[in-house]
Structures are given as structure tokens and as C-alpha cells.
Design an enzyme around this catalytic site. Sequence first.
Site, short mmCIF file in Angstrom:
data_model
loop_
_atom_site.label_atom_id
_atom_site.label_comp_id
_atom_site.label_asym_id
_atom_site.label_seq_id
_atom_site.Cartn_x
_atom_site.Cartn_y
_atom_site.Cartn_z
N ARG A 1 42.63 36.61 36.17
CA ARG A 1 42.26 36.92 34.48
C ARG A 1 42.43 35.79 34.07
O ARG A 1 44.11 35.60 33.17
CB ARG A 1 43.22 37.97 34.48
CG ARG A 1 42.66 39.63 35.37
CD ARG A 1 43.97 40.62 35.30
NE ARG A 1 42.65 41.91 35.34
CZ ARG A 1 42.39 42.59 37.06
NH1 ARG A 1 43.76 41.35 38.02
NH2 ARG A 1 41.88 43.44 37.09
N GLY A 2 42.61 34.94 34.16
CA GLY A 2 42.50 33.43 33.70
C GLY A 2 43.32 32.98 33.78
O GLY A 2 43.76 31.09 33.40
N PHE A 3 44.50 32.85 34.60
CA PHE A 3 45.14 31.94 35.50
C PHE A 3 45.19 31.35 35.87
O PHE A 3 46.18 29.79 35.71
CB PHE A 3 46.43 32.95 36.10
CG PHE A 3 47.80 33.20 35.92
CD1 PHE A 3 48.54 32.05 35.57
CD2 PHE A 3 48.44 34.42 36.12
CE1 PHE A 3 49.92 32.45 35.44
CE2 PHE A 3 50.09 34.17 36.13
CZ PHE A 3 50.14 32.90 35.88
N SER B 1 42.57 28.90 35.26
CA SER B 1 42.35 27.95 34.30
C SER B 1 42.93 26.81 34.01
O SER B 1 42.58 25.71 33.92
CB SER B 1 41.48 28.91 33.10
OG SER B 1 42.69 29.03 32.23
N TYR C 1 35.00 50.52 29.65
CA TYR C 1 35.01 49.05 28.72
C TYR C 1 35.33 49.63 27.35
O TYR C 1 34.86 49.52 26.92
CB TYR C 1 34.86 48.59 28.83
CG TYR C 1 35.33 47.64 30.52
CD1 TYR C 1 35.70 47.94 31.33
CD2 TYR C 1 34.12 46.37 31.15
CE1 TYR C 1 36.26 47.50 32.29
CE2 TYR C 1 33.52 46.27 32.51
CZ TYR C 1 34.73 46.81 33.29
OH TYR C 1 35.08 46.39 34.57
#
Length: 322
Positions: free
Chosen positions: A203-205, A207, A56
Site C-alpha cells: 500500500r505504498g510503504f 516505495s 470500491y
Amino acid sequence: MKTTKLGNSDITVSSIGLGLMGMSGIYGQSNDEQSIQTIHRALELGVTLLDSADVYGNGHNEELLGKALKGRRDQAIVATKFAFQSDFQTISGHPDYVKKAVDESLRRLNIDYIDLYYQHRVDPNVPIEETVGAMSELVQAGKVRYLGLSEASAQTIRRAHAVHPISALQTEYSLWSREVEADILPVVNELGITFVAYSPLSRGFISGELRRFEDLAEDDARRNLPRFQKENFQQNVDIVEEILKMAKEKGCTASQLALAWTIAKGALPIPGTRRISYLEENAEAANIVLTPDELARIEAVSPGSAIQGGRYDDSHMKGLNI
């Protein structure tokens, strides 16, 4: 914060962890000061499992975590990973590389030992027995406390566990990624391995914050993932609308509903965020109890078959479940 015992270990961890990948520029620009404040707030809330990896930010993420933990090491359960090279394509599970990688991670983290050390992806060219054998030597040397695997097949998990006890298996798992339920979850449950769910909010979708493809920054890596492509984006947003309606009825956010579902399925989610407000929201999900009827309804409005686009592109998918 509720806690749980990490599989095949004497470690107690928070029932929700914090994924740190997004703090190293993967999803657009990040801010180290903001990220460190978020990590500190996580520890204050009792979110102890902090998940990093050497790849990362090409080492940046571990260095960031090391700075955040200065004077706070005893409050955290540090998890990191090895195997990927900086291109996120080349993988190594060779014993010599394992020993080199852990020393570099310890240096960047500026700590004496790693609580949970994962093989990030299985190297198809090196027998898992050799890789885990080398990882086991790290435990004997005191550099690592417990071992984990990521995105490994059921057969590989069994073979690895026969060499040295595996404490955690980390794989993507969410309302939109449920493939592990068929083969993986039964095996880890049988062997007493904790299942750690990465990207529990897809991956945030899930939310509900992403409404248009254009909402993604130009340098956001999600633009390259099939589910986020323009041709799939709107259909997936429409599914989120149903989850938002259910969350409103429950008196929580869509993210909290999805995380509570993940916990109810026996997994330990590690949602990632750079913001304290989202961290606090996610942490509250540990206190949400879902009834069997609610679980069934959630799964009915978001069946895996309705999601458009895969988790990764075809080339990356070939490296999973080995």
C-alpha cells in the site's frame, strides 16, 4: 510489456496489471479525469489487466472504468469482484446474490462481459461449491469468461476448482506479506492457477515515499491499518531504507525492485496508482531481471518477521483464508 497466459484460460495478459481501488477515494481524494488518463496510459503501455471491484467507492470504481474503456474495450482485460457489501464487512456468496451482482457490475462497467470475475471474499455461511456453481452459470450465459477467488484457503481453492476451473487467485503478496508461500502458492501452481498479487508495494510503504505518519491524509484509509499506526510506522520505515539502498545499487527505484521480486516469485502484481508517472515507473519493473543472489539479499533485508503490525485489524483478518 511482457505478457503471460492467465491460468486455465486462453487469455494473454500483461505481466504487471493495474489496481484501480485507489481511484475511488480509498486513500484520500481522487480525481476522475486524472484516473481515466492513467488508465488510458496503461493501455498504451500494454498494461492490459485492469482490476476493479463493485465495493470500491460503492460502485464508483466500475463506473469510472466503464467511462475509461469507452471505445477501448478490446484493449483491456477487465477484472472485477463481488461479495462485499458497501460496509466492507458484510459478505454474500449466495447464488442469487452472485447473479444480481454481476448484472449490476455489467451495467456500471457498460460492457457486455467481464473477462475475470472474482469472489472478493469467501462467504463462510455458503458452501464454496454453491457460489462457484452460480459463477459457472455466468460463464455459460456469456456474462463472464473466467473465474477467480480472492483471499481463499488452499482447501477452498481445491474445492472451487473441482466445480469449475479457477483461473486466478488474488491475495495480498509483497516483501512484507509472504504468508501465501507456505500453503497457497504450492496449490495454485499445482492447479495451473495464476497468482495475482494485490498491494505488492504494501500500500505504498515499500516505495519509500511515506516517511511520517502525518504524510497520510486525514481521510486515508491506511491510517486504520496496523502497519501504518504511529507505534509501528517508524520501525517499518527503517526497513524501507535498506530496500532503497539496494534499489540504488541496482539502478532502479524501490518500487521497481519490489515488483521485480514479486514477478520473480511467479506472481502477477497489480500495483495501484492514480498517477501516470508512477504507472510508467511500475511498468518498467517487468524488464528488471534479478539474480538468485539479489533475490536472497532482498529477502534478507526485509524478512516478514521484521514487519511491525498486521495486514488488517483483527476483525478483518478473521475473514481471510477461509
